[in-house]
Design an enzyme around this catalytic site. Structure first.
Site, PDB file in Angstrom:
ATOM      1  N   HIS A 104     -19.336  -1.700 -11.349  1.00 29.97           N
ATOM      2  CA  HIS A 104     -19.747  -3.191 -10.618  1.00 29.97           C
ATOM      3  C   HIS A 104     -21.442  -3.149 -10.829  1.00 29.97           C
ATOM      4  O   HIS A 104     -22.054  -1.889 -10.668  1.00 29.97           O
ATOM      5  CB  HIS A 104     -19.424  -3.456  -9.419  1.00 29.97           C
ATOM      6  CG  HIS A 104     -17.993  -4.097  -9.452  1.00 29.97           C
ATOM      7  ND1 HIS A 104     -17.609  -5.093  -8.265  1.00 29.97           N
ATOM      8  CD2 HIS A 104     -17.007  -4.261 -10.271  1.00 29.97           C
ATOM      9  CE1 HIS A 104     -16.169  -5.561  -8.639  1.00 29.97           C
ATOM     10  NE2 HIS A 104     -15.954  -4.997  -9.920  1.00 29.97           N
ATOM     11  N   CYS A 122     -19.447 -10.410  -5.600  1.00 30.06           N
ATOM     12  CA  CYS A 122     -19.226  -9.240  -4.731  1.00 30.06           C
ATOM     13  C   CYS A 122     -18.712  -9.822  -3.380  1.00 30.06           C
ATOM     14  O   CYS A 122     -19.494 -10.464  -2.696  1.00 30.06           O
ATOM     15  CB  CYS A 122     -20.152  -8.490  -4.687  1.00 30.06           C
ATOM     16  SG  CYS A 122     -19.966  -7.111  -3.718  1.00 30.06           S
TER      17      CYS A 122
END
Lengths: 336, 322
Positions: A246, A277
């Site tokens: 990520h 997120c």
């Protein structure tokens, strides 16, 4: 040609104009460096998780037809794996409520795999009934994260998975295993590489053909990636490993590069960097496939992906979601 | 930011999860050259008042950064954002141990800079003929002649000079740039007396492979200890490219707080890599920078508010609601 380039370049949207004139901006192909190979893989398989991991973590929900169109566009890019949807209860993940319609509605391109997430046996059965030919299961290297997410311990989650593994084995359905929080957990903080190795080994031994190691909150850096991979590679062959970085702290491509240097040749990414997120509002999530492809192609690594078509798919879904792309390559190339 | 820290208390401490095995072939410490106040602000569409620039630089001085590029002594006709160069240079607090280099494109700029109190200057070359022609209307050879005037004056005044080479991994006009050309220009500038050569991927098109090739060529002509990399993040490649440079022994990296500075060649595209994101990576690798990430982030939040723009730093985006 030079005069054209000069006049095109002098305008601020020179890339757009270049594309209009049919001159493919040279840098979309990025520079292939002949000395880049070194210890890097010659080809990388990209696992496109935009339609599942991406859309699942976007605040706007798109209609079923838009999801189908997105997946069909992605199928045209040369991607060989496109995670299509998730057979979880709509109560938990409303964005994936139309899983059956999506899986049945998409064009299944030959040579392309469309895995779907199946958190348990019930989901697996529904997925297979809907035509799934490959599934994924989600483990984690953190007890607290597992508890928070699916309300059980890691050990209990593995027991649930073994039910799926048995059924999948009986149905000859390959299973991909994900391990979350490999470089850090929003609840536990630091995660020991040995723990990641232990969970990965268990899932691999249960029969997963590949283990995708996810830096779920993007806190990892190249050093922690290297440490974690060193531990995992003692238990799982590198050919069966993937990384899922990520970009929450901007580290995804640097972390991915280190993984490639260590022999990993499967990388997960999300078109347009879809998916935020859930642990940090406004933060980004998945690394953008376009940016990953840019790096890989620049390194002379073969992906089979047509960057132009990929960018078009990204532009399409961003319009539908009414959001700006998270891909820097696309930001540099047009006004999105 | 405070809320995030309370919710994720470990995050504040583990903003730098240090890996002990990361060192390997990486440098133990990296000098960060902060170019936000100059390269950053010069490429922002909004102009900030002189006092805001001064406050920004003062805040940056408190972070532990040892080099902060303060301003540019170019004609306001070309770069209006830097019109207040003298006021800025004279208005900032000069912290001991911190250097405040300024850009000087020619002898006239150099003289004005020194008169205003500059103790270090920078000169800008390029590895591309077309880029040089477009930017300063002369050839590379002619630009080097102009620089040699600055070098002579700087030598006489004992003022160190940092040399920048632009377009090292690609040019918006010429396209591909030969590593040998970058090496040639770098060698010339180093031989003229620049103490450091900052190699800039001006349009951010480079990837780790092209970075490696280019550095291999340059390192044959200039010692790695005198090299810096200045990666733009226009295509999201900056940190990966910087990592490869570190793996090859480079230990000086340019960056811009909040990722200030867009790209004049691609509207809406980003430019400089954000110092906060670079520091995050370096600290995570166990590399010493001397920079206080918290104070750095505060400086970034300050200037973004003043510019009325969202930060380009992912670390800051993840840590607070900017």
């Amino acid at each position: 040609m030079l005069a054209n380039l000069l006049s095109i370049a002098s305008s601020s949207d020179f890339i757009t104009r270049a594309m209009i004139f049919g001159v493919k901006p040279w840098f979309l192909d990025s520079y292939v460096s002949s000395t880049a190979a070194g210890s890097l893989p010659k080809q990388v398989k990209i696992v496109e998780v935009g339609p599942r991991d991406g859309l699942q973590n976007e605040k706007n929900i798109v209609p079923t037809q838009v999801k189908i169109s997105l997946i069909n566009m992605l199928s045209e890019t040369g991607l060989s794996v496109i995670e299509a949807t998730s057979f979880v209860s709509p109560k938990w993940v409303p964005q994936m409520a139309d899983h059956t319609e999506v899986l049945q509605g998409i064009q299944k391109f030959p040579g392309v795999s469309y895995p779907v997430l199946t958190p348990n046996l019930k989901g697996f059965q529904a997925a297979v009934a809907a035509g799934a030919k490959e599934v994924s299961i989600f483990g984690a290297a953190s007890e607290l994260f597992t508890k928070k997410n699916i309300n059980c311990s890691i050990e209990e989650s593995l027991q649930r998975f073994s039910e799926v593994m048995h059924a999948a084995g009986a149905a000859s359905v390959p299973v991909r295993g994900y391990v979350s929080c490999v470089l850090g957990c929003p609840y536990e903080g630091k995660i020991a590489p040995a723990k990641v190795a232990e969970v990965s080994k268990k899932m691999y031994s249960m029969g997963c053909y590949e283990i995708s190691l996810g830096d779920t909150i993007g806190v990892g850096t190249p050093g922690s990636m290297k440490e974690m991979l060193s531990a995992v590679m003692k238990e799982v062959p590198v050919g069966a490993l993937a990384v899922h970085c990520h970009d929450t702290y901007g580290q995804a491509l640097a972390n991915t590069l280190v993984a490639l240097q260590m022999g990993v040749s499967v990388v997960d990414s999300s078109v347009a960097g879809l998916g935020g997120c859930p642990y940090a509002q406004g933060a980004s999530g998945n690394v953008a496939t376009e940016d990953l492809v840019y790096m890989l192609h620049g390194l002379g690594i073969h992906t089979g992906v047509d960057q132009q078509k990929l960018m078009e798919a990204g532009v399409f879904i961003c319009k539908a979601l009414n959001r700006r792309t998270s891909s820097k390559v696309v930001q540099a190339s047009c006004r999105l």
